[in-house]
Scaffold this motif. Structure first.
Motif, PDB file in Angstrom:
ATOM      1  N   MET A 122      12.189 -25.543   6.258  1.00  0.00           N
ATOM      2  CA  MET A 122      12.010 -26.047   7.577  1.00  0.00           C
ATOM      3  C   MET A 122      11.497 -27.455   7.435  1.00  0.00           C
ATOM      4  O   MET A 122      11.940 -28.316   8.291  1.00  0.00           O
ATOM      5  N   SER A 123      11.060 -27.816   6.167  1.00  0.00           N
ATOM      6  CA  SER A 123      10.755 -29.392   6.217  1.00  0.00           C
ATOM      7  C   SER A 123      11.932 -30.361   6.296  1.00  0.00           C
ATOM      8  O   SER A 123      11.893 -31.470   6.687  1.00  0.00           O
ATOM      9  N   ARG A 124      13.090 -29.796   6.063  1.00  0.00           N
ATOM     10  CA  ARG A 124      14.371 -30.374   6.205  1.00  0.00           C
ATOM     11  C   ARG A 124      14.918 -30.284   7.513  1.00  0.00           C
ATOM     12  O   ARG A 124      15.988 -30.873   7.659  1.00  0.00           O
ATOM     13  N   TRP A 125      14.649 -29.665   8.533  1.00  0.00           N
ATOM     14  CA  TRP A 125      15.278 -29.753   9.640  1.00  0.00           C
ATOM     15  C   TRP A 125      15.096 -31.005  10.411  1.00  0.00           C
ATOM     16  O   TRP A 125      14.119 -31.723  10.119  1.00  0.00           O
ATOM     17  N   SER A 126      16.204 -31.329  10.975  1.00  0.00           N
ATOM     18  CA  SER A 126      16.271 -32.399  11.976  1.00  0.00           C
ATOM     19  C   SER A 126      15.494 -32.309  12.928  1.00  0.00           C
ATOM     20  O   SER A 126      15.026 -31.045  13.505  1.00  0.00           O
ATOM     21  N   ASP A 181      -2.766 -18.749  25.958  1.00  0.00           N
ATOM     22  CA  ASP A 181      -2.157 -17.413  26.137  1.00  0.00           C
ATOM     23  C   ASP A 181      -1.564 -16.953  24.791  1.00  0.00           C
ATOM     24  O   ASP A 181      -1.835 -15.490  24.569  1.00  0.00           O
ATOM     25  N   ALA A 182      -0.972 -17.594  23.934  1.00  0.00           N
ATOM     26  CA  ALA A 182      -0.395 -17.375  22.521  1.00  0.00           C
ATOM     27  C   ALA A 182      -0.323 -18.347  21.647  1.00  0.00           C
ATOM     28  O   ALA A 182      -0.318 -19.549  21.907  1.00  0.00           O
ATOM     29  N   VAL A 183      -0.487 -18.101  20.323  1.00  0.00           N
ATOM     30  CA  VAL A 183      -0.456 -19.079  19.009  1.00  0.00           C
ATOM     31  C   VAL A 183       0.700 -18.443  18.250  1.00  0.00           C
ATOM     32  O   VAL A 183       0.655 -17.306  17.679  1.00  0.00           O
ATOM     33  N   LEU A 184       1.673 -19.291  18.124  1.00  0.00           N
ATOM     34  CA  LEU A 184       2.854 -19.128  17.408  1.00  0.00           C
ATOM     35  C   LEU A 184       2.599 -19.905  16.010  1.00  0.00           C
ATOM     36  O   LEU A 184       2.559 -20.947  15.752  1.00  0.00           O
ATOM     37  N   VAL A 185       2.602 -19.221  14.868  1.00  0.00           N
ATOM     38  CA  VAL A 185       2.171 -19.840  13.445  1.00  0.00           C
ATOM     39  C   VAL A 185       3.632 -19.825  12.918  1.00  0.00           C
ATOM     40  O   VAL A 185       4.085 -18.646  12.530  1.00  0.00           O
ATOM     41  N   LEU A 186       4.194 -20.977  12.425  1.00  0.00           N
ATOM     42  CA  LEU A 186       5.445 -20.883  11.897  1.00  0.00           C
ATOM     43  C   LEU A 186       4.960 -21.110  10.347  1.00  0.00           C
ATOM     44  O   LEU A 186       4.454 -21.914   9.914  1.00  0.00           O
ATOM     45  N   PRO A 187       5.616 -20.018   9.553  1.00  0.00           N
ATOM     46  CA  PRO A 187       5.680 -20.390   7.906  1.00  0.00           C
ATOM     47  C   PRO A 187       6.282 -21.570   7.423  1.00  0.00           C
ATOM     48  O   PRO A 187       7.503 -21.309   7.795  1.00  0.00           O
ATOM     49  N   PHE A 188       5.509 -22.587   7.065  1.00  0.00           N
ATOM     50  CA  PHE A 188       6.214 -23.763   7.043  1.00  0.00           C
ATOM     51  C   PHE A 188       6.855 -23.673   5.591  1.00  0.00           C
ATOM     52  O   PHE A 188       5.948 -23.220   4.614  1.00  0.00           O
ATOM     53  N   SER A 189       8.115 -24.150   5.507  1.00  0.00           N
ATOM     54  CA  SER A 189       8.682 -24.108   4.249  1.00  0.00           C
ATOM     55  C   SER A 189       9.346 -25.231   3.762  1.00  0.00           C
ATOM     56  O   SER A 189       9.563 -26.260   4.639  1.00  0.00           O
ATOM     57  N   LEU A 190       9.774 -25.449   2.522  1.00  0.00           N
ATOM     58  CA  LEU A 190      10.695 -26.424   2.192  1.00  0.00           C
ATOM     59  C   LEU A 190      11.983 -26.706   3.177  1.00  0.00           C
ATOM     60  O   LEU A 190      12.444 -27.950   3.507  1.00  0.00           O
ATOM     61  N   ARG A 212      11.622 -35.942   7.074  1.00  0.00           N
ATOM     62  CA  ARG A 212      10.887 -37.240   6.952  1.00  0.00           C
ATOM     63  C   ARG A 212      10.096 -37.818   8.154  1.00  0.00           C
ATOM     64  O   ARG A 212      10.224 -38.936   8.209  1.00  0.00           O
ATOM     65  N   ALA A 213       9.770 -37.112   9.047  1.00  0.00           N
ATOM     66  CA  ALA A 213       8.960 -37.228  10.363  1.00  0.00           C
ATOM     67  C   ALA A 213       9.918 -38.093  10.962  1.00  0.00           C
ATOM     68  O   ALA A 213       9.508 -39.352  11.654  1.00  0.00           O
ATOM     69  N   ALA A 214      11.055 -37.844  11.408  1.00  0.00           N
ATOM     70  CA  ALA A 214      12.297 -38.955  12.002  1.00  0.00           C
ATOM     71  C   ALA A 214      11.793 -38.875  13.434  1.00  0.00           C
ATOM     72  O   ALA A 214      11.932 -39.885  14.081  1.00  0.00           O
ATOM     73  N   GLY A 215      11.308 -37.637  13.849  1.00  0.00           N
ATOM     74  CA  GLY A 215      11.207 -37.600  15.224  1.00  0.00           C
ATOM     75  C   GLY A 215       9.762 -38.080  15.721  1.00  0.00           C
ATOM     76  O   GLY A 215       8.775 -37.924  15.116  1.00  0.00           O
ATOM     77  N   ASP A 216       9.698 -38.730  17.089  1.00  0.00           N
ATOM     78  CA  ASP A 216       8.409 -39.021  17.391  1.00  0.00           C
ATOM     79  C   ASP A 216       8.322 -38.513  19.058  1.00  0.00           C
ATOM     80  O   ASP A 216       9.246 -37.857  19.380  1.00  0.00           O
ATOM     81  N   LEU A 239       1.655 -23.997  19.205  1.00  0.00           N
ATOM     82  CA  LEU A 239       2.604 -23.787  18.159  1.00  0.00           C
ATOM     83  C   LEU A 239       1.991 -24.716  16.677  1.00  0.00           C
ATOM     84  O   LEU A 239       1.721 -25.726  16.913  1.00  0.00           O
ATOM     85  N   THR A 240       1.804 -23.929  15.761  1.00  0.00           N
ATOM     86  CA  THR A 240       1.085 -24.559  14.688  1.00  0.00           C
ATOM     87  C   THR A 240       1.594 -23.997  13.295  1.00  0.00           C
ATOM     88  O   THR A 240       2.794 -23.384  13.217  1.00  0.00           O
ATOM     89  N   PHE A 241       1.237 -24.359  12.179  1.00  0.00           N
ATOM     90  CA  PHE A 241       1.884 -24.060  10.985  1.00  0.00           C
ATOM     91  C   PHE A 241       1.061 -23.642   9.893  1.00  0.00           C
ATOM     92  O   PHE A 241      -0.184 -24.026   9.754  1.00  0.00           O
ATOM     93  N   ASP A 242       1.627 -22.745   8.834  1.00  0.00           N
ATOM     94  CA  ASP A 242       0.850 -22.387   7.951  1.00  0.00           C
ATOM     95  C   ASP A 242       1.947 -21.961   6.771  1.00  0.00           C
ATOM     96  O   ASP A 242       2.854 -21.164   6.865  1.00  0.00           O
ATOM     97  N   PRO A 243       1.609 -22.366   5.401  1.00  0.00           N
ATOM     98  CA  PRO A 243       0.602 -23.378   5.131  1.00  0.00           C
ATOM     99  C   PRO A 243       0.630 -24.785   5.687  1.00  0.00           C
ATOM    100  O   PRO A 243       1.519 -24.888   6.557  1.00  0.00           O
ATOM    101  N   HIS A 244      -0.312 -25.604   5.272  1.00  0.00           N
ATOM    102  CA  HIS A 244      -0.458 -26.972   5.997  1.00  0.00           C
ATOM    103  C   HIS A 244       0.863 -27.927   5.374  1.00  0.00           C
ATOM    104  O   HIS A 244       1.371 -27.518   4.083  1.00  0.00           O
ATOM    105  N   PRO A 245       1.770 -28.425   6.274  1.00  0.00           N
ATOM    106  CA  PRO A 245       3.003 -29.070   5.901  1.00  0.00           C
ATOM    107  C   PRO A 245       2.893 -30.175   4.530  1.00  0.00           C
ATOM    108  O   PRO A 245       3.856 -30.078   4.110  1.00  0.00           O
ATOM    109  N   SER A 246       1.646 -30.727   4.595  1.00  0.00           N
ATOM    110  CA  SER A 246       1.569 -31.566   3.599  1.00  0.00           C
ATOM    111  C   SER A 246       1.676 -31.130   2.098  1.00  0.00           C
ATOM    112  O   SER A 246       2.072 -31.606   1.093  1.00  0.00           O
ATOM    113  N   GLU A 247       1.174 -29.700   2.057  1.00  0.00           N
ATOM    114  CA  GLU A 247       1.235 -28.894   0.794  1.00  0.00           C
ATOM    115  C   GLU A 247       2.738 -28.620   0.288  1.00  0.00           C
ATOM    116  O   GLU A 247       3.038 -28.588  -0.729  1.00  0.00           O
ATOM    117  N   ILE A 248       3.737 -28.361   1.542  1.00  0.00           N
ATOM    118  CA  ILE A 248       4.967 -28.449   1.155  1.00  0.00           C
ATOM    119  C   ILE A 248       5.795 -29.395   0.675  1.00  0.00           C
ATOM    120  O   ILE A 248       6.580 -29.496  -0.307  1.00  0.00           O
TER     121      ILE A 248
END
Length: 339
Positions: free
Chosen positions: A98-102, A87-96, A131-135, A52-61
């Protein structure tokens, strides 16, 4: 290997699965240890492994204008992950949005509802949610609720293990991997090495030569006039380009067409061509002993084995040609040894 862009493309009957999460830019040796652990876990459970990866890079958003130089294109990244048995790559379109998801929303929407995760493998310093609340500890707590195991992987550097401390819970003992020269595996560190032109050490951390990709465009065609026809590569946006200088490496033609692709030993120049008072920074690669390649408009890759010298301004064309001949000799020695 399957590749999905967004959760809507994941087949409705997919799962359960083993998932690993991250940007994985560069797919360096530390990344590969994480991915290999996920693949091994998938095989143990008889389940497919999903990156599971992201595009664009989260820092840009999150911080517009802060997009880091990219070590791999999405296509090359997928190829490297496939080579590890994913077996598979899921690219999540990272957005503002999505950045607010808990952390809870991320886990429920992606890991549980889309991928039906039974195990999740992450770097022990993994952070997620608004805000990177999850670890990793929060992910383990969610795993207990939703029925998936969490496997944290720690990178060890000069300061000792980073990420989960010994007092924090984990599904199994945290695995430790150690980088070359006792340096932590890190995309940030690889980018710094490349920016400084230290491509040989970057190759050690990546486990392969660093690569930039792009389309060959017309330049001044001065190299052809001098007997060294170069491919002038218009690199993809945000590519991590080494500092100005002359390098030994390879020019890979038709990189988007594996059946036609070929890896040519090359001498590579990065800079503005100061001998001719140039102002535009370019990446130019000369395939050693080849003057018959017609590459305009084709997609190529340039790989870097070692730095030969700094960019210099010569007093005459003759002096430049003498040095170019020496550069090609050194490039041939380096690439022959690497082969």
């Amino acid at each position: 290997m399957e590749r999905w862009h967004g959760t809507a493309e994941v087949p409705q009957d997919f799962g359960p699965s083993v998932v690993t999460i991250g940007v994985f830019d560069g797919v360096h040796r530390g990344h590969r240890e994480v991915v290999r652990t996920a693949v091994a876990k998938g095989r143990e459970l008889g389940l497919p492994t999903v990156v599971l990866t992201f595009d664009p890079h989260p820092s840009e958003i999150v911080r517009p204008g802060s997009h880091p130089p990219l070590l791999t294109t999405q296509r090359h990244r997928a190829e490297l992950l496939a080579a590890e048995g994913v077996d598979a790559v899921l690219v999540l379109p990272f957005s503002l949005d999505m950045s607010r998801w808990s952390p809870e929303e991320f886990v429920r929407t992606v890991l549980v509802e889309a991928l039906h995760a039974r195990a999740v493998v992450v770097g022990a310093n993994f952070r997620f949610g608004h805000r990177a609340a999850g670890d990793a500890a929060a992910l383990e707590y969610a795993g207990g609720r939703y029925g998936f195991e969490v496997v944290p992987i720690s990178l060890k550097g000069p300061g000792g293990p980073e990420g989960l401390s010994r007092s924090e819970p984990s599904a199994e003992p945290t695995r430790v991997i150690k980088a070359a020269s006792d340096n932590r595996f890190s995309s940030t560190r690889v980018r710094a090495l490349i920016a400084g032109g230290v491509v040989a050490e970057a190759s050690v951390m990546l486990g392969r030569p660093h690569r930039v990709e792009g389309v060959v465009v017309r330049g001044d065609q001065r190299g052809r006039e001098l007997g060294y026809p170069t491919a002038n590569v218009e690199t993809v946006p945000f590519a991590a380009i080494p500092s100005d200088g002359v390098y030994a490496g390879w020019l890979i033609t038709d990189v988007d067409k594996p059946e036609k692709s070929f890896r040519h030993p090359a001498a590579i120049s990065i800079g503005t061509n100061p001998t001719f008072d140039g102002t535009e920074r370019r990446v130019e690669a000369y395939a050693l002993d080849r003057d018959d390649l017609d590459l305009y408009g084709t997609h190529v890759a340039v790989e870097f084995a070692a730095r030969i010298r700094d960019t210099l301004k010569f007093d005459s064309v003759e002096a430049l040609l003498d040095r170019m001949a020496d550069d090609c000799k050194v490039a041939r020695e380096i690439t022959d040894e690497a082969a």
